[in-house]
Design a protein around this motif. Sequence first.
Motif, short mmCIF file in Angstrom:
data_model
loop_
_atom_site.label_atom_id
_atom_site.label_comp_id
_atom_site.label_asym_id
_atom_site.label_seq_id
_atom_site.Cartn_x
_atom_site.Cartn_y
_atom_site.Cartn_z
N GLU A 8 4.41 -5.93 4.71
CA GLU A 8 4.20 -5.24 5.69
C GLU A 8 5.28 -5.45 6.92
OE1 GLU A 8 1.93 -2.92 6.20
OE2 GLU A 8 0.09 -3.40 5.40
N HIS A 65 0.84 -1.26 -0.10
CA HIS A 65 -0.01 -0.10 0.23
C HIS A 65 0.78 1.32 0.06
CE1 HIS A 65 0.27 0.98 4.17
NE2 HIS A 65 0.59 -0.16 4.66
N ASP A 80 6.13 1.40 7.03
CA ASP A 80 4.53 0.99 6.51
C ASP A 80 4.22 1.77 5.47
OD1 ASP A 80 2.08 0.25 6.93
OD2 ASP A 80 1.95 1.22 8.78
N MET A 81 4.31 1.25 4.16
CA MET A 81 5.13 0.32 3.88
C MET A 81 5.96 0.38 2.68
SD MET A 81 2.62 -2.73 2.61
CE MET A 81 3.74 -3.55 1.52
N GLU A 93 -5.19 1.66 2.58
CA GLU A 93 -5.18 0.52 3.52
C GLU A 93 -5.28 0.95 4.86
OE1 GLU A 93 -3.04 -2.40 6.22
OE2 GLU A 93 -2.65 -0.23 5.71
N GLU A 94 -4.78 2.40 5.17
CA GLU A 94 -4.84 2.92 6.35
C GLU A 94 -6.17 3.34 6.91
OE1 GLU A 94 -2.34 2.27 8.19
OE2 GLU A 94 -0.53 2.39 7.16
#
Length: 437
Positions: free
Chosen positions: A206, A115, A148-149, A182-183
């Motif tokens: 990750e 991501h 991350d990441m 993704e977050e």
Amino acid sequence: MGNELSETTTGAIGDRFSAEILAAVDAGFEAQTAFTQKLIRYPSVRGQEQPCQDFIFGQLQERGLAMDRWVIDVADIEDHPGFSPVNVSYDNAINVVGTHRPRQEVGRSLILNGHVDVVPAGPDGMWIRPPFDPWIDGDWLYGRGGADMKAGLAANIFALDALRMIDRRPAATVHVQSVTEEECTGNGALSALLRGYRAAAAIIPEPEDDKLVRANVGVIWFRVSVQGRPVHVRDAGAGANAIEASFRLVQALRELEAAWNLRKAGRRHFADVDHPINFNVGKIEGGDWASSVPAWCTFDCRIATFPGTDPRQATREIEDTIETAAQQDRFLADNPPEVEFNGFFTQGYELEEGSDAEQTLAHAHARAFGTSLESFVTPSYLDGRVFVLYDDCPCLVYGPRSHDIHGFDERVSLASVKRVTGTIALFIAEWCGLEPA
Ligand code: ZN
């Protein structure tokens, strides 16, 4: 048996060939580190991912991959059970995928996912140096989103580069994905699946301390909006303080968290995890004036759920908790708080043990690290759930050592990133097979 140093190969590879692949990763690592730093310089927080995605698009295109890029359309994904609701514009929510196709499909297909979105850095002054100006100190590469990441995104790309350095490429289809969201929702990885990207296995590097994720939690986001009655503070008793009422609601949600944690008993993967369900108030706003009783307060929350929990069931419990607490409040009983689900609406997953993909990863990891692969349980959200829950695809979330992700001075171990890149390159060699470049 052919000469694996010059011909198409499938299945397990020999020691000499493994050593050659790891040497190529080593030779490319300086460039990989510079590439990772370049990625960190893009402050790709939510809504601002586009320049970083443009860069990745160009890099994958230069490497000869067939390119795809799209803006996530909520209408395409909102009916899927893995969809998370959103209340922000998706105009800049862009996914990028580069696809390698072999001359002959000999091995098994693979998705290399990462991501591009990063979480906000917080006040710059709390960092040793500015968060989007990466720096190296000893073995540590610092910067927001490095661990991350973006280190993992780069590892996926440079694992393929290492194979090219020895005149090889995968003998199966490989999709390199750079997704967003993704977050906050997981809708980026979901959108890629629903666009048709599928494979026999997936890897997501990750930051997981050189280990494989065996199980994780689902995550739910919600915003609570609380009303008050504004009066001058001299008549405070006649008013209703929305901020103080919010404290009481937060306390009730803490009790829900405790109740949910008790449900870990007897669970295969979570019984021994100290505090698997974490509730967080991540943002709060309210009031207008120090001498006015505040008429409004909103707070944004995140809570986890165990795998197998339907998010709709969890949300009913959240709403009931808030409603019950509000009924004990003189003002809120008649002016109930509103709860909006405005992000993650996801389930956790448990990775089946002993799959072919896991065995291949264990083999590759043992060669790259010289130690055996460990797995663990993590109480956080991962896009791996999209692959495991909705496509029955073994998704290996496995990546480098890190410190302080989502905090200040986020950093990733370069030695670990190099070994993880080696693992991924060896995994590709065994899983996909190799053909001459
Ligand atoms: Zn991440």
